[in-house]
Write an enzyme that holds these catalytic residues in place. Structure first.
Site, PDB file in Angstrom:
ATOM      1  N   SER A 164       0.833  -1.184   0.000  1.00  0.00           N
ATOM      2  CA  SER A 164       0.000   0.000   0.000  1.00  0.00           C
ATOM      3  C   SER A 164       0.881   1.252   0.000  1.00  0.00           C
ATOM      4  CB  SER A 164      -0.911   0.005   1.236  1.00  0.00           C
ATOM      5  OG  SER A 164      -1.668   1.188   1.279  1.00  0.00           O
ATOM      6  N   GLY A 165       0.574   2.159  -0.905  1.00  0.00           N
ATOM      7  CA  GLY A 165       1.358   3.385  -1.006  1.00  0.00           C
ATOM      8  C   GLY A 165       2.476   3.317  -2.007  1.00  0.00           C
ATOM      9  N   THR A 169      -2.035   1.469  -8.112  1.00  0.00           N
ATOM     10  CA  THR A 169      -3.220   1.955  -8.817  1.00  0.00           C
ATOM     11  C   THR A 169      -2.844   2.954  -9.900  1.00  0.00           C
ATOM     12  OG1 THR A 169      -4.538   1.620  -6.822  1.00  0.00           O
ATOM     13  CG2 THR A 169      -5.444   3.073  -8.515  1.00  0.00           C
ATOM     14  N   ASN A 213      -0.521   5.548   2.440  1.00  0.00           N
ATOM     15  CA  ASN A 213      -0.914   6.036   1.125  1.00  0.00           C
ATOM     16  C   ASN A 213      -2.224   6.788   1.237  1.00  0.00           C
ATOM     17  OD1 ASN A 213      -1.243   6.490  -1.570  1.00  0.00           O
ATOM     18  ND2 ASN A 213      -1.670   4.363  -2.125  1.00  0.00           N
ATOM     19  N   SER A 216      -4.967   4.570  -1.249  1.00  0.00           N
ATOM     20  CA  SER A 216      -4.649   3.147  -1.240  1.00  0.00           C
ATOM     21  C   SER A 216      -5.829   2.342  -1.753  1.00  0.00           C
ATOM     22  CB  SER A 216      -4.304   2.708   0.179  1.00  0.00           C
ATOM     23  OG  SER A 216      -4.083   1.322   0.218  1.00  0.00           O
ATOM     24  N   SER A 217      -5.546   1.443  -2.686  1.00  0.00           N
ATOM     25  CA  SER A 217      -6.579   0.560  -3.220  1.00  0.00           C
ATOM     26  C   SER A 217      -6.800  -0.574  -2.234  1.00  0.00           C
ATOM     27  CB  SER A 217      -6.146   0.021  -4.590  1.00  0.00           C
ATOM     28  OG  SER A 217      -7.115  -0.849  -5.105  1.00  0.00           O
ATOM     29  N   GLY A 436       0.536  -6.198  -2.803  1.00  0.00           N
ATOM     30  CA  GLY A 436       1.771  -6.959  -2.734  1.00  0.00           C
ATOM     31  C   GLY A 436       1.860  -7.688  -1.401  1.00  0.00           C
ATOM     32  N   GLU A 438       2.377  -8.441   2.298  1.00  0.00           N
ATOM     33  CA  GLU A 438       2.201  -7.556   3.445  1.00  0.00           C
ATOM     34  C   GLU A 438       2.624  -8.258   4.729  1.00  0.00           C
ATOM     35  OE1 GLU A 438      -1.519  -4.679   2.051  1.00  0.00           O
ATOM     36  OE2 GLU A 438      -1.730  -6.005   3.776  1.00  0.00           O
TER      37      GLU A 438
END
Length: 1491
Positions: A164-165, A169, A213, A216-217, A436, A438
């Site tokens: 995330s971040g 996206t 982020n 973040s998606s 990805g 985590e």
């Protein structure tokens, strides 16, 4: 372990707690058995590095500086963690480059800043390029996928992963934007815009702010972009994975809920939102928990507008939109429902629930009841049981999550419907945007599912890389058993196999009293000490550890079962299904059919992990395996979102998670060179005798000498494969060889400089000595001169005294003598004076008497001469002869008179007077008499008297006059002789010409007799004209003769020249003129006799044709035939070669003139309209891409336009015409409107011409201007990694600079053949040079490997060749050279010194044609090719930026290569007369006739 010999004064990487890895240099060679390494850090600190006593593993070696900053990590000789980190850091921090290749993977680092590298100009620059030919970019990956889809006809996938971040996206969004821009749409529905419009919708409902982020998606998505057979976008389909539903009801600190909720709150004041009863985000429980409702720099109200516009574009109109917003507002109000504790029941407060029920269209009592109660069913009966406050809150949150998940799925379905196409899909490119790997401090069920999915993706990646490597080795004929393949299948089996983690979790969920603790114990009993990838934490019995491919992760078992069940009460769902609000029941009608992996389960206990998620993941893997994958790994550089700030610890964490460093473990042979590249790079290591014609054998021989261990390299069919470290070793040998050569060169040059300095010093010393010695000699000479001067002064002083005494005595003596002698002389003078006066008086009296007697005959002579001039010289010859007799007698009497006086000195004066008389009288007679008289007189004189006679030079004057008379006589004699000879020749020639004329007349008479009567009359007239012309010429010659005679008589004899004679004659049939200017001695060249004697040849006058008016007549029904033959079916090449330029334009205009002459308005309009439409049609058909065709019709259109102007009758255009052309002007119609239409048509044709030449030049520019080595040996070839670039060595079919120049010559030749206006040719050339300069500069700005000193030299040489071409074509004033100025300055920027502030000032003043962004980009991309070059320091680049901060220029990085300069068509009148134009039969225009 690396090779030991590489650890000789090498640089290594050592671990560091803060920076992870630090660079150090060995101070002492490493020897086997050493336990400590002596190192020196970069900051100058010395330290001792202790080796691990067990492993004795040496620290990783550092790559040579020449390899640092490469575009592809596989180009590094040592591909380990510190090398990858350092390379990424140099590119990201120093060069501001966020993309890097790692084999087949694109590594993207989030810059946390908007960069100008995603515009349409960048898309156009990457379109059509090979992936290795440009700098790394997401567009390069997208282009590679698009190209392989079209070439291999196989579906493609782009897998974007990262935490995330990291920018997943954004990367996926830019990839889809590339496809939409490059491919276009196959329909008028603008599908590509809809695909892009789906991004803001999905971001609003699926993205949220996290601590890492701002956007973040929180779900995974796979978008399939469909293409037709022509590879144009026809539609798209979206599949989503694992929506984070828990975020709807809970947000951690500094995080937000999904964006859509805050957009609704920010737009609450809108009139259409009044019924939703919204307020500030801090009012709602579901949006205020994170304590951070606002994102810096983001306006939620504006984002809401964008979201609504996207919904409208996708077909979700206001009614649907308001329904969605109504449900979302209801979720917010549901979150504010609170429960109070009671002994037997719990009931909510009324206001928030009332609003929720009103918005959802359900009954308040039913919803309130089932929020506080639940139904229990047994075998015999059903019970309704109140729930506790905690269970009520959990049920409320579960309902909110369930509603949002179903709404999310409903929106996705409708987006897919909007993106669906009725056209059959031929192929697709999928873009996967998924989390990805985590790992957090507390990892739960969500992280477990994410990491499980990443394990599956990593396995797919491993298999794909293995397949590529195997294909590569088989292609190069290398044994593929050398590959050491890593497989993570054991980890996947641990998770998904029978009795695996997921299987035990599903089994525990089925147990009535199952819990997280019992599930954990089952895991320990099943896998602990049995599977190497499973571990148990030491201090916890409710957690487990799994060794994933990236890292070990500890998962907390708490919450696994509840999240896996995801229970929603069935009674609450039934209440919602009974809603009067139509949209709400739609969300739950298909619950039995799971259509999306994010669908919540029904009111039963259906395990999420086993059914939807695992099935969707299995479907995803099947899809990916059926496509060709392309990988993008996104990396977050820091946790604080600082722009262009890289923290080593954060990046290393991302690298390990994304297995970027692990990529090199796939293959042990990464560094690959073609034989030609290896030869070019390491030619310096070879001797002349080692170089063979066979490059492959040459490389083999050299490598066997340089690297003794043959296991370190392998020879393929076209490439050489090196193990890790070997390229660094070769680079070290090469650098040492070059360093030794440099030292030798420096030694020689320094010796030469010192010798030159010594010679200068020696010469200076000798010069100083010479001047010192000279100075001493000068002083000595000065002393001698002064001594001698003193002696001389003494001498003269003494002489002066003595002389003065003598002078006094002499003066006294002379004075006495003078007095005495004067007295005696005065007495003698008085006596002589008296005698002279007496003699003089007698002489005067006698002289006066003789003078009177002499001048009387001279007066008569003057009268005779006057009569002769009046009556003619020829008639007065006898008078002159009689005058000669009289003068002769007078002269003789004068002589005897002088003899009487015996005064010889006066006789000489008389001779001079006779000479003067000879100039006015007949020169020959007078001089003849003078000669007789002089001989007679001199015969009587004695030699003693000659001196007295010639006292004043009179005899010399007489002698000169005689010589001149003699020369004149001889000249006249010769002239007369030649005149007689010429006259004789002329008479003979005249006789001969008369004979020829007689014969010719007889022949003409015979011919005339044979002609018909009409032709006989015409021949007689022509003969008569010829006769009259000849007669006029004869008369002109006679007139010339008379003028010559008069001129010869009027010129004085003394001048000896004839004045210029001009005789002109004008007649009916022409003018005859003669001009003569000659000396008397040259008169034989222009004598009238000669002119008369020349034979006069008859003039052959051609038969005059009919007087045409420059018009062409055709019938109305032949108009289409005229357009067809003259425009549609005309072949430009034949017309340009054989006929006059612009002939079709002239023919069309002459037809227009005839229609104007007939005053036929309809015919004029019809012809002009058909002409314009015909030209458009011929350019629109297949020939529209042919430069020759477009150029031909551009030239003819302009000529047609010029003709309409030239013959329009307007004064501004008529002043350029001849009188005859002005007679051909249009008389009845004003065609100014059609001139404007033709001008617009010419502009369109010009723009099409530019596009055609751009398409032709585009493939040549980059190869010829940048890649090809025009100056061989200047550029060095560096390792390029797996993504091979186009070789700079010219192969067959490779474009070079000569190819570009040949193409320019072709363009120029074609335009000149077509008769294009010179000014228009200059504009076309200017546009061509702009395209060349813009494309070259744009590629230079996007290719790091091209930004070097040697490449700058190549570019400047290539530009000089283009300038030389302009000089050869006389086009230097066309402005084309100025369009290359940005490219020239960029090349200069690559070559100038870049160190000091003075250098920065020089760069700022020099690069005035480059923008600040371009200057900074070139400096960031500057890459040394050899180790002796220095990189540009970051501080220097910042200095440049500070100096240029006040410059106002465009922030755009690339030049607009599609820009077309405004074109003008200057008026260019034609000197061609319309009446002289002939229509060739080859045009097939026999139906038109000349008028």
């Amino acid at each position: 372990m690396c090779v030991l010999e590489h650890y000789f004064y090498a640089r290594v990487w050592i671990p560091d707690p803060e920076e992870v890895w630090k660079s150090a240099e060995l101070l002492k060679d490493y020897k086997p058995g050493d336990k400590v390494l002596q190192l020196r850090l970069e900051e100058g600190k010395d330290l001792e590095y202790c080796l691990d006593p067990k492993t004795k593993e040496l620290p990783p070696l550092r790559n040579p500086d020449i390899l640092v900053g490469e575009n592809d990590l596989t180009a590094l000789s040592y591909l380990h963690e510190p090398a990858v980190l350092h390379n990424l850091k140099v590119r990201f921090i120093d060069s501001k480059l966020i993309y890097t290749y790692c084999g087949i993977v694109l590594v993207a680092i989030n810059p946390y800043e908007q960069l100008p590298i995603y515009g349409e100009d960048i898309i156009n620059a990457y379109s059509g390029q090979n992936m290795g030919d440009m700098d790394p970019h997401i567009f390069a990956v997208a282009e590679e996928a698009y190209k392989q889809m079209a070439r291999d006809e196989r579906n493609q996938s782009i897998i974007v992963s990262g935490e995330s971040g990291a920018g997943k996206t954004v990367s996926a969004k830019y990839a889809m934007r590339y496809f939409a821009t490059v491919s276009g749409s196959a329909s008028e529905a603008n599908v590509e815009e809809k695909v892009l419009a789906s991004n803001p919708i999905m971001e609003s409902i699926g993205n949220a702010k996290t601590t890492r982020n701002d956007n973040s998606s929180r779900f995974g998505k796979y978008i399939e972009i469909g293409f037709d057979k022509r590879y144009r976008i026809i539609g798209a389909n979206m599949r989503t994975y694992l929506l984070e539903k828990s975020r709807v009801v809970f947000q951690a600190e500094e995080e937000r809920n999904y964006h859509i909720f805050y957009q609704l709150c920010a737009s609450a004041a809108l009139p259409e939102f009044k019924t939703l009863r919204l307020g500030n985000a801090n009012y709602f429980h579901y949006t205020k928990q994170g304590g951070s409702p606002v994102i810096d720099g983001i306006d939620d109200a504006k984002e809401m507008v964008n979201t609504r516009q996207a919904c409208t574009l996708l077909g979700n109109y206001d009614s649907y939109q308001m329904g969605i917003f109504r449900i979302l507002a209801g979720i917010l109000h549901l979150g504010n429902v609170e429960f109070a504790s009671r002994d037997s029941d719990s009931c909510p407060k009324h206001d928030p629930l009332t609003i929720f029920c009103d918005l959802m269209g359900v009954e308040y009592e039913e919803m309130a009841h089932w929020l506080c109660h639940r139904k229990l069913a047994t075998a015999t009966e059903t019970y309704i049981k109140p729930v506790s406050k905690l269970h009520a809150i959990n049920a409320r949150d579960a309902l909110a999550k369930h509603i949002y998940a179903n709404l999310f799925n409903w929106i996705v379905d409708h987006v897919n419907k909007a993106l669906h196409s009725t056209v059959k899909q031929h192929s697709f490119i999928g873009v996967l945007d998924i989390y990805g790997f985590e790992t957090f401090e507390i990892n739960s069920f969500e992280q477990f599912c994410i990491n499980y999915a990443n394990e599956k993706l990593q396995q797919q990646f491993n298999m794909h890389v293995f397949k590529l490597e195997q294909e590569e080795y088989m292609k190069e004929q290398i044994p593929w058993t050398l590959i050491d393949f890593y497989d993570n299948q054991p980890c996947i089996n641990l998770i998904e196999a029978k009795m695996g983690v997921l299987d035990l979790l599903d089994e525990e969920c089925k147990m009535p009293k199952g819990s997280d603790d019992t599930w954990a114990q089952k895991l320990y009993n099943t896998h602990l000490n049995k599977c190497a990838l499973f571990e148990k934490p030491r201090l916890s019995n409710k957690a487990f550890i799994i060794k994933h491919f990236a890292d070990k992760v500890e998962y907390q078992c708490e919450g696994f079962l509840e999240k896996n069940k995801d229970t929603v009460y069935e009674e609450q769902i039934k209440v919602l299904k009974s809603s009067k609000f139509k949209l709400l029941p739609e969300l739950f009608q298909d619950e039995e059919k799971v259509i999306s992996p994010t669908s919540a389960t029904s009111s039963g206990r259906v395990p999420l992990s086993r059914t939807p998620f695992r099935n969707s993941l299995h479907l995803l893997m099947e899809t990916l395996n059926a496509t060709t994958p392309h990988y993008v790994r996104c990396i977050k550089p820091n946790d604080f979102k600082f722009p262009f700030t890289l923290l080593s610890a954060t990046v290393i964490y991302n690298l390990r998670e994304l297995s970027v460093v692990w990529t090199d473990a796939i293959s042990v042979l990464w560094n690959r060179w073609t034989y030609q590249e290896f030869f070019s790079r390491y030619r310096v290591l070879m001797k002349q005798k080692d170089v063979l014609s066979d490059r492959k054998q040459t490389c083999k021989n050299v490598l066997e000498k340089l690297i003794l261990d043959k296991d370190k390299y392998q020879f393929g069919k076209t490439k050489i494969f090196f193990r890790a470290g070997q390229v660094a070793y070769l680079e070290k040998i090469r650098a040492d060889k070059l360093r030794a050569a440099c030292i030798r060169i420096q030694k020689t040059i320094r010796g030469w400089l010192m010798r030159k300095k010594y010679m200068r010093m020696r010469k200076a010393a000798i010069t100083i000595q010479r001047y010192v010695r000279g100075y001493q000699r000068v002083r000595s000479a000065r002393f001698l001169r002064r001594t001698r001067a003193a002696i001389i002064i003494q001498k003269f002083q003494r002489m002066y005294v003595v002389r003065k005494r003598y002078q006094c005595m002499r003066d006294a003596t002379i004075a006495l003598q003078a007095l005495l002698r004067g007295y005696l002389v005065r007495n003698k003078y008085q006596m002589v004076r008296n005698n002279v006066l007496l003699l003089y008086s007698n002489f005067i009296s006698t002289y006066l008497q003789n003078k009177a007697a002499l001048w009387c005959p001279l007066g008569n002579l003057h009268a005779v001469m006057h009569n002769a001039q009046t009556n003619g010289w020829r008639g007065s010859t006898w008078k002159l002869e009689s005058s000669d007799t009289v003068i002769n007698e007078l002269l003789i009497s004068e002589v005897f008179t002088l003899n009487t006086y015996k005064q010889e000195k006066y006789f000489s004066k008389l001779l001079y007077r006779i000479y003067v008389m000879s100039l006015t009288c007949h020169l020959i007679t007078i001089m003849y008499l003078s000669c007789i008289f002089l001989n007679t007189f001199l015969g009587r004189q004695s030699p003693q008297d000659y001196h007295m006679l010639n006292e004043d030079g009179e005899l010399w004057l007489v002698y000169e006059g005689l010589k001149q008379a003699n020369r004149l006589l001889e000249s006249q004699l010769q002239s007369q002789k030649k005149s007689h000879e010429n006259e004789l020749e002329s008479l003979r020639g005249e006789i001969q010409s008369l004979k020829e004329e007689n014969n010719r007349q007889q022949q003409l008479l015979a011919q005339n007799l044979q002609l018909p009567p009409e032709a006989r009359i015409e021949a007689s007239l022509q003969h008569e004209i010829t006769r009259l012309t000849n007669e006029n010429l004869v008369r002109a010659v006679m007139l010339l003769e008379q003028a010559w005679s008069l001129t010869s008589l009027s010129v004085p004899v003394s001048t000896h020249r004839f004045s210029d004679v001009y005789v002109g004659f004008s007649g009916r049939h022409g003018n005859v003129s003669f001009y003569f200017c000659s000396e008397v001695g040259q008169m034989e060249n222009i004598s009238p006799g000669q002119i008369i004697d020349e034979p006069i040849r008859p003039v052959n006058i051609p038969r005059k044709e009919k007087d045409f008016q420059g018009m062409l007549e055709y019938k109305k029904e032949d108009e289409q035939k005229l357009v067809k033959n003259l425009i549609l079916e005309l072949k430009p090449r034949g017309v340009a070669v054989n006929l006059i330029p612009g002939l079709p334009a002239y023919i069309l205009f002459m037809c227009v003139r005839h229609a104007d002459y007939l005053n036929d308005d309809q015919k004029v309009r019809s012809l002009l309209t058909s002409t314009i439409n015909g030209i458009k049609k011929v350019l629109k058909v297949s020939l529209g891409d042919d430069f020759e065709t477009v150029s031909f019709w551009l030239s003819n259109t302009c000529r047609f336009l010029h003709c309409l102007k030239q013959y329009s009758g307007e004064e501004g255009f008529m002043k350029h015409n001849t009188p005859r052309q002005n007679e051909h002007c249009l008389t009845n119609f004003d065609l100014a409107e059609y001139r404007q239409v033709l001008s617009d048509l010419a502009i369109q044709i010009y723009q099409q011409l530019v596009r055609v030449l751009e398409n032709i030049l585009q493939p040549m520019i980059v190869s010829g201007m940048l890649e090809h080595e025009t100056i061989q040996g200047v550029s060095g070839v560096k390792p390029t990694g797996l993504r091979k670039r186009t070789s700079s060595i010219a192969d067959e079919g490779t474009y070079t600079l000569d190819s570009i120049i040949r193409q320019l010559n072709s363009f120029h030749s074609v335009m000149c053949q077509h008769g294009m206006d010179p000014e228009l040719i200059k504009q076309v050339v200017k546009q061509m040079f702009y395209i060349i300069g813009a494309v070259t500069l744009n590629n230079l700005l996007l290719r790091k490997d091209m930004c070097s000193w040697s490449k700058g030299m190549q570019i400047r040489y290539n530009v000089s060749q283009l300038e030389e071409w302009l000089r050869d074509k006389n086009l230097m004033n066309s402005g084309a050279k100025e369009t290359l100025e940005p490219l020239i300055q960029a090349a200069q920027l690559l070559q100038v010194k870049k160190k000091t502030d003075e250098d920065a000032e020089a760069i700022c003043s020099m690069c005035n044609a480059l923008t600040t962004a371009q200057i900074v980009k070139v400096l960031n991309l500057y890459t040394p090719v050899n180790e002796f070059e220095e990189r540009v320091l970051v501080s220097f680049i910042r200095t440049i930026q500070l100096r240029l901060r006040d410059r106002k220029d465009s922030p755009q990085l690339l030049m607009d290569a599609k820009h077309i300069f405004p074109v003008t068509f200057p008026f260019n009148p034609s000197s061609l007369a319309l009446e002289t134009i002939q229509i060739p039969a080859s045009l097939g225009l026999g139906f038109i006739s000349r008028v």
